[in-house]
Design an enzyme around this catalytic site. Structure first.
Site, PDB file in Angstrom:
ATOM      1  N   ASP A  48     -56.590 -33.082 -50.864  1.00  0.00           N
ATOM      2  CA  ASP A  48     -55.546 -33.165 -49.839  1.00  0.00           C
ATOM      3  C   ASP A  48     -54.468 -32.126 -50.148  1.00  0.00           C
ATOM      4  OD1 ASP A  48     -53.663 -33.906 -47.994  1.00  0.00           O
ATOM      5  OD2 ASP A  48     -53.665 -36.039 -48.519  1.00  0.00           O
TER       6      ASP A  48
ATOM      7  N   GLU B 176     -57.660 -31.892 -45.345  1.00  0.00           N
ATOM      8  CA  GLU B 176     -58.272 -32.909 -46.204  1.00  0.00           C
ATOM      9  C   GLU B 176     -59.795 -32.823 -46.145  1.00  0.00           C
ATOM     10  OE1 GLU B 176     -56.739 -37.138 -45.632  1.00  0.00           O
ATOM     11  OE2 GLU B 176     -55.866 -36.024 -43.975  1.00  0.00           O
TER      12      GLU B 176
END
Ligand SMILES: [Mg+2]
Length: 417
Positions: A9, A112
């Protein structure tokens, strides 16, 4: 073999990427080191904070609030417009690096991705070490920081990447769940939106641990099937797959990224009909019917929303699927323009007929099913070009883009870039 997943992320993705762009363009100040935000057009009334720097966060500035509100907290805040082309370029560069470590990379949003690292130890070494290598490589080669969550399933990996930021690797193994995850506020659990969190708090459920300890039946009573899913999540189990790609085989789905962003649901009707037609055709080919229809929309900031309807009678009719999907799109259409529409049909069975009831126009349905079957036959014979519904030929009207209105927090999944 025990499973191992990473969730990668990007830290404050839009802000970090804009900071890099500014440095490349010759600016001397790194936006990451000053109170700065990426925001929609300030002249527009609905300009909102899309991402913020660490120093901006210290002044209480929040993602999703208006630029006006941000200015009242820190009048000299630096506001830069988003640069989506540059964001997409960085996103792709990151995915390319991740693909060096496993063929099983699933991009989950613009910033992500999930990596199935199961069985890669022989090649790359212990998972924790690889996670650090990936983190360092992205920083060295691309200039931005990421968090990496390491866990035995996607849910726990995603929870882990959200722990202390930036530039960190965290593990979340089952034995760590009680100390690392259970003390967190229940609203931090994946899938728990603000309204669900409110309802849980009214019941005295404040932490993820409280939810995990709640009797399973109570959770189900509170939220239905979703309650059961959340209860499993709170206990560290990925009961429902986080990503559609790993949904069970008995779902039939299709989605498409639009060539341009769509502002209104009517603009997506023709595409949705085509998707329903393809799903319906596959159901009919397999002699199956579906009971649940789920529509998924992704807006131009990559926020996903999905809504579903359980039908009284299972169906494989293109027309029925389309009626339901069309209605769902109108209920859930987000404030921001939509870039991806998808539909899936689930809870499939092999009953080949619709059980008629008093509320069904049986004659009309019968006719529709015949039409569907005839169309399928013709397609088999002549290819799909021949049988195209008139609707699919309709052009959708040009619409002005509207950027920056707040999203529907309750139906959107948690997290923002
Ligand atoms: Mg992020």
């Amino acid at each position: 073999m025990s499973k191992i997943f990473f969730h990668v992320d990007v830290n404050s993705a839009f802000l970090s990427w804009s900071a890099i762009k500014h440095l490349q363009d010759g600016e001397t100040v790194d936006l990451r080191t000053i109170p700065a935000v990426v925001g929609g057009d300030e002249a527009q009334r609905h300009g909102v904070v899309l991402a913020k720097s660490g120093p901006a966060k210290k002044y209480g500035i929040k993602t999703g609030e208006s630029l006006f509100a941000a200015r009242t907290k820190y009048p000299a805040i630096k506001v830069v417009p988003p640069d989506f082309d540059f964001y997409v370029k960085n996103s792709k560069a990151m995915i390319a690096i991740l693909q060096d470590y496993t063929p099983d990379v699933e991009q989950y949003s613009i910033d992500e991705a999930f990596l199935d690292m199961t069985g890669t130890e022989q090649l790359f070494g212990p998972p924790l070490q690889v996670a650090h290598t990936i983190r360092q490589r992205i920083y060295r080669e691309l200039g931005f920081t990421v968090n990496v969550g390491v866990a035995p399933n996607r849910l726990l990996a995603k929870m882990a990447s959200d722990f202390e930021k930036p530039n960190k690797v965290h593990t979340l193994f089952p034995e760590e769940v009680p100390t690392k995850m259970w003390p967190l506020p229940v609203g931090d659990l994946f899938g728990v939106g603000p309204s669900a969190a409110r309802r849980l708090k009214e019941r005295g459920i404040y932490t993820i641990g409280d939810l995990a300890a709640m009797p399973r039946a109570d959770a189900a009573r509170l939220f239905g099937a979703r309650g059961d899913t959340l209860w499993n999540y709170a206990n560290g189990r990925e009961a429902d797959p986080l990503t559609k790609q790993h949904a069970k085989d008995n779902s039939y789905g299709n989605s498409v990224t639009m060539p341009k962003d769509l502002a209104r649901p009517e603009q997506a009707d023709a595409t949705m009909l085509a998707l329903c037609d393809s799903v319906g055709r596959r159901l009919r080919r397999d002699g199956k019917t579906a009971r649940v229809v789920t529509v998924q929309l992704v807006d131009n900031l990559f926020h996903r929303t999905s809504h579903q309807t359980t039908m009284h009678n299972p169906t494989n009719s293109t027309d029925r699927l389309y009626q339901v999907a069309r209605e769902l799109m109108r209920q859930m259409w987000p404030a921001r323009p939509v870039r991806l529409v998808g539909i899936s049909a689930e809870k499939t069975g092999t009953d080949n007929f619709e059980q008629m009831d008093l509320f069904t126009d049986s004659a009309r349905l019968d006719k529709q099913e015949k039409l569907d079957r005839t169309a399928d036959e013709l397609r088999k014979k002549f290819g799909s070009v021949v049988v195209t519904r008139a609707k699919l030929l309709m052009d959708d009207a040009e619409e002005p883009r509207a950027l920056g209105a707040a999203k529907d927090k309750d139906s959107a999944e948690k997290g923002s870039p």
